[in-house]
Design an enzyme around this catalytic site. Sequence first.
Site, PDB file in Angstrom:
ATOM      1  N   THR A  41       0.854  -1.186   0.000  1.00 38.41           N
ATOM      2  CA  THR A  41       0.000   0.000   0.000  1.00 38.41           C
ATOM      3  C   THR A  41       0.890   1.236   0.000  1.00 38.41           C
ATOM      4  O   THR A  41       1.864   1.302   0.750  1.00 38.41           O
ATOM      5  CB  THR A  41      -0.908   0.014   1.245  1.00 38.41           C
ATOM      6  OG1 THR A  41      -1.696  -1.184   1.257  1.00 38.41           O
ATOM      7  CG2 THR A  41      -1.834   1.231   1.230  1.00 38.41           C
ATOM      8  N   ASP A  43       2.816   4.760   0.570  1.00 39.78           N
ATOM      9  CA  ASP A  43       3.107   5.674   1.681  1.00 39.78           C
ATOM     10  C   ASP A  43       3.359   7.053   1.048  1.00 39.78           C
ATOM     11  O   ASP A  43       4.509   7.470   0.877  1.00 39.78           O
ATOM     12  CB  ASP A  43       4.343   5.225   2.460  1.00 39.78           C
ATOM     13  CG  ASP A  43       4.235   3.770   2.918  1.00 39.78           C
ATOM     14  OD1 ASP A  43       3.133   3.368   3.329  1.00 39.78           O
ATOM     15  OD2 ASP A  43       5.256   3.049   2.865  1.00 39.78           O
ATOM     16  N   ASP A  93       6.236   7.866  -3.348  1.00 41.42           N
ATOM     17  CA  ASP A  93       5.954   6.774  -2.408  1.00 41.42           C
ATOM     18  C   ASP A  93       7.207   6.549  -1.583  1.00 41.42           C
ATOM     19  O   ASP A  93       8.280   6.260  -2.125  1.00 41.42           O
ATOM     20  CB  ASP A  93       5.573   5.506  -3.174  1.00 41.42           C
ATOM     21  CG  ASP A  93       5.374   4.315  -2.249  1.00 41.42           C
ATOM     22  OD1 ASP A  93       4.880   4.522  -1.118  1.00 41.42           O
ATOM     23  OD2 ASP A  93       5.733   3.182  -2.646  1.00 41.42           O
ATOM     24  N   ALA A  94       7.103   6.703  -0.253  1.00 45.48           N
ATOM     25  CA  ALA A  94       8.259   6.552   0.622  1.00 45.48           C
ATOM     26  C   ALA A  94       8.588   5.082   0.806  1.00 45.48           C
ATOM     27  O   ALA A  94       7.717   4.267   1.136  1.00 45.48           O
ATOM     28  CB  ALA A  94       7.979   7.205   1.972  1.00 45.48           C
ATOM     29  N   SER A 228      39.572  44.610  11.231  1.00 43.70           N
ATOM     30  CA  SER A 228      40.438  43.468  11.556  1.00 43.70           C
ATOM     31  C   SER A 228      40.793  43.450  13.045  1.00 43.70           C
ATOM     32  O   SER A 228      39.920  43.330  13.888  1.00 43.70           O
ATOM     33  CB  SER A 228      41.683  43.508  10.663  1.00 43.70           C
ATOM     34  OG  SER A 228      42.375  42.281  10.707  1.00 43.70           O
ATOM     35  N   ASP A 549      38.736  40.066   5.097  1.00 44.96           N
ATOM     36  CA  ASP A 549      39.342  41.122   5.899  1.00 44.96           C
ATOM     37  C   ASP A 549      39.489  42.405   5.073  1.00 44.96           C
ATOM     38  O   ASP A 549      40.090  42.401   4.007  1.00 44.96           O
ATOM     39  CB  ASP A 549      40.718  40.615   6.352  1.00 44.96           C
ATOM     40  CG  ASP A 549      41.341  41.462   7.432  1.00 44.96           C
ATOM     41  OD1 ASP A 549      41.284  42.693   7.318  1.00 44.96           O
ATOM     42  OD2 ASP A 549      41.928  40.884   8.371  1.00 44.96           O
TER      43      ASP A 549
END
Length: 749
Positions: A41, A43, A93-94, A228, A549
């Site tokens: 199914t 996910d 879908d996972a 600086s 700098d």
Amino acid sequence: MSFIDPYQHIIVEHHYSHKFTVVVLRATKVTKGTFGDMLDTPDPYVELFISSTPDSRKRTRHFNNDINPVWNETFEFILDPNQENILEITLMDANYVMDETLGTTTFPISSMKVGEKKQVPFIFNQVTEMILEMSLEVCSSPDLRFSMALCDQEKAFRQQRKENIKENMKKLLGPKNSEGLHSTRDVPVVAILGSGGGFRAMVGFSGVMKALYESGILDCATYIAGLSGSTWYMSTLYSHPDFPEKGPEEINKELMKNVSHNPLLLLTPQKIKRYVESLWRKKSSGQPVTFTDIFGMLIGETLIHNRMNTTLSSLKEKVNTGQCPLPLFTCLHVKPDVSELMFADWVEFSPFEIGMAKYGTFMAPDLFGSKFFMGTVVKKYEENPLHFLMGVWGSAFSILFNRVLGVSGSQSKGSTMEEELENITAKHIVSNDSSDSDDESQGPKGTEHEEAEREYQNDNQASWVQRMLMALVSDSALFNTREGRAGKVHNFMLGLNLNTSYPMSPLRDFTMQESLDEDELDAAVADPDEFEQIYEPLDVKSKKIHVVDSGLTFNLPYPLILRPQRGVDLIISFDFSARPSDSSPPFKELLLAEKWAKMNKLPFPKIDPYVFDREGLKECYVFKPKNPDVEKDCPTIIHFVLANINFRKYKAPGVPRETNEEKEIADFDIFDDPESPFSTFNFQYPNQAFKRLHDLMYFNTLNNIDVIKNAIVESIEYRRQNPSRCSVSLSSVEARRFFNKEFLSKPTA
């Protein structure tokens, strides 16, 4: 008494972006296909992607085993309406190993009108229906401030500070010399400047600040600007919980103790592991990390180790009632393939704002480093700690970090650290790498399942931490190459329209129309190509910018103080820059500042370098406008240099040294000492070296207090004679109208 600020009427051109909002509502009948549904199914989750915007990929959470998910999740994208913006919608879908794409479709955002809001159904695989709610609106309130004027917070500070300074000047000067102080409009704006120069500058500036504090001069200053090494002292002082109730004397004792230790003690395995893990958290959140981050941590551990969580924003409490001068810090934005002497944008930092005056673009300090697009934050990060900024402001030392620690034997024989630093260009420190791309636009669709993702991230972190640890504790390429050492942040000007940069002195351009001596501007101070490209704009397409700098272009922070909006009358500058010898002329950095000012049409007194030939080396020199009736906006400069002259004979102004011990402690050279205890790259100061340098600058400052007082008295009279200074006049209004017409009538790119 309030007055009109003409600069707030100058329009800084920018385009408004659009905010596109997507609400992923729900889907029905999610399917993996007939065969796929028999095995598992779905996910499901949804991924949204717009390639034309930063922070371009977003996704919903996933639901396990749900074919009719209801997400009701909202996502926002900032768009450039002049680009073709396409929304790509992917149904995913996972899975534990790798997520699966169930279907993809697109939506042309240009089909929507501004102000429109609608629900749109999308069909996947002829069965699944997904409903999105979308709306489009104009971002009329960007997170960047576009203006040539000072921010409201600084204006309020100036008014409060002037009230305090008025009383402080009366106390300092006495009734006779302060009789011209009738109102706050008569109060001159005094600025104190500190140069770069590593710990030499920091220690020297600590002595200066003690003298200014005790003499009452500091109470009469509106600004204190550093570059600086001087910014490190300013950061130490302003972040101290007891300042200003506790003066520099006590704080300087703490500083002397902190800098007496070997910096290698900061590189124990336990401390390195803590540094690197902190940097990993920054990197994994999506922010760039360079060696400057590490250097900032080391500077912070040395100077503010018990307040490492301090931020620039938090320093507002030191100035919110005008009780202290407003601290201003600076760095440069540079390009990878151009010398910083040719092109550099000055970036200014205050507790109120960070930005670039050249573009009239500013932001709140807590937004520096966040991801912007067209002036709007698209991804906000936590405010960078003060120690990170300290690393950026003094990043020249991260470039030659092996020289700082003395861990490399590869330096060329006969080369001094100062000479090596002078040879550094932007291409040495700025990596032109491919990391400019955003991760979300590069990665494949979908992500691993959460558990697999965590496992991957843990492995990745362990690998990264291990590599960084090895680089720091071994003689690796990280110590032996300079590329990639510059600080790097997300480009807060990404996507803006920069048809032109704005003059530093916009009203002066049109009211003065004075002729400049071309031969004077062409004359080189340090390099034939210096400042050749300073009018060119920043690359607004680059996703990240490099910040370094400011001392890599010139070593005094005059650009911060010369902004005409600040209307500074008197500048007291302290130059701790390296010189070939103690007897060398001390004006190189000041001459560079003068040339920069003239190229930007900013008033600056004529610096006569031949005064050194006529008068010899002195503790300070005074430079005034030659024609004050004409140069009404030109400040007076008192320029202190690092020189041991009268200090050898006197332990206090007018008090001779008597004993051999008193004479011996003061008998030292700064730049001619073969052991170089005051080298720019010396990051350990034994107590004697600290006291010598600290006490020298304390003495030199006190020895010339009358020079400063006299200049303040002259500035009061100057203000009284020129009441319209930094306020609006008819010519200013006309100039503003001409300025807007001139710059805003140009066609957009």
